[in-house]
Design a protein around this motif. Structure first.
Motif, PDB file in Angstrom:
ATOM      1  N   GLU A 216      -1.692  13.261   4.375  1.00 13.94           N
ATOM      2  CA  GLU A 216      -3.349  13.802   4.322  1.00 13.94           C
ATOM      3  C   GLU A 216      -4.463  12.804   3.818  1.00 13.94           C
ATOM      4  O   GLU A 216      -4.992  13.145   3.599  1.00 13.94           O
ATOM      5  CB  GLU A 216      -3.160  15.106   4.018  1.00 13.94           C
ATOM      6  CG  GLU A 216      -2.924  16.029   4.690  1.00 13.94           C
ATOM      7  CD  GLU A 216      -2.797  16.541   5.734  1.00 13.94           C
ATOM      8  OE1 GLU A 216      -3.462  16.076   6.374  1.00 13.94           O
ATOM      9  OE2 GLU A 216      -1.347  15.914   6.594  1.00 13.94           O
ATOM     10  N   GLU A 217      -2.807  11.909   3.154  1.00 15.55           N
ATOM     11  CA  GLU A 217      -4.853  10.725   2.688  1.00 15.55           C
ATOM     12  C   GLU A 217      -4.340   9.190   3.045  1.00 15.55           C
ATOM     13  O   GLU A 217      -3.626   8.878   3.433  1.00 15.55           O
ATOM     14  CB  GLU A 217      -4.016  10.503   1.156  1.00 15.55           C
ATOM     15  CG  GLU A 217      -3.669  11.571   0.406  1.00 15.55           C
ATOM     16  CD  GLU A 217      -5.957  11.988  -0.148  1.00 15.55           C
ATOM     17  OE1 GLU A 217      -5.413  13.038  -0.495  1.00 15.55           O
ATOM     18  OE2 GLU A 217      -6.091  10.838  -0.757  1.00 15.55           O
ATOM     19  N   GLY A 218      -5.476   8.273   3.034  1.00 15.78           N
ATOM     20  CA  GLY A 218      -5.639   6.991   3.870  1.00 15.78           C
ATOM     21  C   GLY A 218      -4.789   5.963   3.215  1.00 15.78           C
ATOM     22  O   GLY A 218      -3.685   7.079   1.575  1.00 15.78           O
ATOM     23  N   LEU A 219      -4.144   5.106   3.065  1.00 17.61           N
ATOM     24  CA  LEU A 219      -3.291   3.761   2.659  1.00 17.61           C
ATOM     25  C   LEU A 219      -4.854   3.363   0.774  1.00 17.61           C
ATOM     26  O   LEU A 219      -5.896   3.089   1.152  1.00 17.61           O
ATOM     27  CB  LEU A 219      -3.441   2.382   2.986  1.00 17.61           C
ATOM     28  CG  LEU A 219      -2.458   2.931   4.575  1.00 17.61           C
ATOM     29  CD1 LEU A 219      -2.462   3.791   5.259  1.00 17.61           C
ATOM     30  CD2 LEU A 219      -1.958   1.336   4.868  1.00 17.61           C
TER      31      LEU A 219
ATOM     32  N   GLN B 118       0.879   5.305   1.099  1.00 15.77           N
ATOM     33  CA  GLN B 118       0.397   6.211   1.913  1.00 15.77           C
ATOM     34  C   GLN B 118       0.802   8.020   1.517  1.00 15.77           C
ATOM     35  O   GLN B 118       1.458   7.681   2.281  1.00 15.77           O
ATOM     36  CB  GLN B 118       0.193   6.139   3.009  1.00 15.77           C
ATOM     37  CG  GLN B 118      -0.289   7.086   3.566  1.00 15.77           C
ATOM     38  CD  GLN B 118      -0.799   7.027   5.735  1.00 15.77           C
ATOM     39  OE1 GLN B 118       0.805   6.735   5.909  1.00 15.77           O
ATOM     40  NE2 GLN B 118      -1.399   7.175   6.220  1.00 15.77           N
TER      41      GLN B 118
ATOM     42  N   PHE C 276      -4.142   0.924  -2.124  1.00 19.14           N
ATOM     43  CA  PHE C 276      -3.935  -0.532  -2.438  1.00 19.14           C
ATOM     44  C   PHE C 276      -3.187  -0.411  -3.387  1.00 19.14           C
ATOM     45  O   PHE C 276      -3.394   0.597  -4.457  1.00 19.14           O
ATOM     46  CB  PHE C 276      -4.653  -1.457  -3.299  1.00 19.14           C
ATOM     47  CG  PHE C 276      -4.778  -2.779  -3.311  1.00 19.14           C
ATOM     48  CD1 PHE C 276      -4.384  -3.105  -4.669  1.00 19.14           C
ATOM     49  CD2 PHE C 276      -4.052  -3.899  -2.306  1.00 19.14           C
ATOM     50  CE1 PHE C 276      -4.589  -3.891  -4.940  1.00 19.14           C
ATOM     51  CE2 PHE C 276      -3.807  -5.217  -3.601  1.00 19.14           C
ATOM     52  CZ  PHE C 276      -3.896  -5.006  -4.899  1.00 19.14           C
TER      53      PHE C 276
ATOM     54  N   TYR D  48       0.811  -1.123   0.285  1.00 20.98           N
ATOM     55  CA  TYR D  48       0.375  -0.135  -0.050  1.00 20.98           C
ATOM     56  C   TYR D  48       0.572   1.351  -0.112  1.00 20.98           C
ATOM     57  O   TYR D  48       1.750   0.842   0.315  1.00 20.98           O
ATOM     58  CB  TYR D  48      -0.789   0.221   1.639  1.00 20.98           C
ATOM     59  CG  TYR D  48      -1.583  -1.032   1.572  1.00 20.98           C
ATOM     60  CD1 TYR D  48      -2.135  -1.999   1.786  1.00 20.98           C
ATOM     61  CD2 TYR D  48      -3.639  -0.930   0.747  1.00 20.98           C
ATOM     62  CE1 TYR D  48      -2.750  -3.036   1.841  1.00 20.98           C
ATOM     63  CE2 TYR D  48      -3.732  -1.821   1.630  1.00 20.98           C
ATOM     64  CZ  TYR D  48      -3.382  -3.247   1.601  1.00 20.98           C
ATOM     65  OH  TYR D  48      -4.151  -4.330   1.594  1.00 20.98           O
TER      66      TYR D  48
ATOM     67  N   PHE E 138       3.390   0.918   2.667  1.00 19.78           N
ATOM     68  CA  PHE E 138       3.586  -0.303   3.538  1.00 19.78           C
ATOM     69  C   PHE E 138       3.291  -1.633   3.204  1.00 19.78           C
ATOM     70  O   PHE E 138       2.440  -1.392   2.087  1.00 19.78           O
ATOM     71  CB  PHE E 138       1.906   0.268   4.083  1.00 19.78           C
ATOM     72  CG  PHE E 138       2.364   1.165   5.375  1.00 19.78           C
ATOM     73  CD1 PHE E 138       1.918   2.956   4.854  1.00 19.78           C
ATOM     74  CD2 PHE E 138       3.012   1.234   6.676  1.00 19.78           C
ATOM     75  CE1 PHE E 138       2.313   3.305   5.996  1.00 19.78           C
ATOM     76  CE2 PHE E 138       3.342   2.268   7.292  1.00 19.78           C
ATOM     77  CZ  PHE E 138       2.675   3.758   6.931  1.00 19.78           C
TER      78      PHE E 138
END
Lengths: 112, 114
Positions: B40-43, B37, B45, B35, B91
């Motif tokens: 200021e963003e989510g992870l 990131q 895929f 993933y 990640f």
């Protein structure tokens, strides 16, 4: 395709107050739902997950979340905030064998 | 039980260089997810691999990015000719089975492109 919306990019609560972090999802089939916590400069830790069965799910550190299908929600709560709860919280969804889809996260601040 | 290991934890590359990120899954786990990131963003895929196979790379940019998970050794995410927009935290997560509902995340590699 599934998606996740977290309302409020930043939530601030007083120590001892109720924590409520909101998550709404869209999914065409019954989803699996997750809450993860991320402390600064660390990876994600699973707080709790809903797959099937009881809609009220209890997780670690006193957190719980309730799956409400009619509202397409999976809000995270904790009755009494602790300073150590300050972190970023992510809601995520899986639909079938798809990868995790994350919301943008909510940063929780706890004020002494 | 050691958790998911990622190295390096921090990586600085100049534009045009190559970045190699490594992920060692938990013992007994043969499924690896990567993933990204952004600030200021989510992870988001990127790719899902099992030993020696790419199962789903629908989130991977079409150019410059590649991933592998060999029979022996860690999973590698490779970014060729890095650009400033590649700066992010990467990640990996490992899982003991398909379905993705049991993923354990590593601490991440923070890539900075100067």
């Amino acid at each position: 395709a599934q998606s996740v919306t977290q309302l409020g990019s930043h939530v601030s609560v007083s120590e001892g107050a109720l924590v409520l972090l909101r998550c709404n999802y869209s999914s065409s089939v019954p989803p699996y739902l997750f809450w993860y916590v991320q402390y600064p400069n660390q990876g994600l830790q699973l707080l709790l997950k809903y797959t099937t069965g009881a809609t009220l799910v209890k997780g670690i550190n006193g957190f719980e979340a309730e799956f409400k299908k009619s509202e397409t929600s999976f809000h995270l709560t904790k009755p009494s905030a602790h300073m150590s709860d300050a972190a970023e919280y992510f809601c995520a969804v899986i639909e079938g064998n798809t990868p995790l889809v994350f919301g943008k996260g909510t940063r929780l601040s706890v004020i002494a | 039980n050691a958790g998911v290991m990622q190295n390096p934890r921090h990586l600085v590359r100049r534009r045009g260089q190559e970045a190699r990120l490594r992920c060692s899954p938990m013992k007994g786990h043969s499924h690896v997810y990567w993933y990204r990131q952004l600030p200021e963003e989510g992870l988001k895929f990127m790719v899902y691999l099992q030993k020696e196979n790419i199962i789903d790379e629908s989130g991977m940019p079409k150019e410059r990015f590649s991933a592998e998970f060999p029979k022996e050794g860690p999973s590698i995410l490779r970014i060729q000719q890095v650009v400033r927009g590649d700066s992010a935290a990467y990640f990996c997560a490992s899982s003991p089975r398909t379905g993705g509902d049991e993923q354990y995340f590593g601490p991440g590699t923070r890539l900075t492109v100067t």
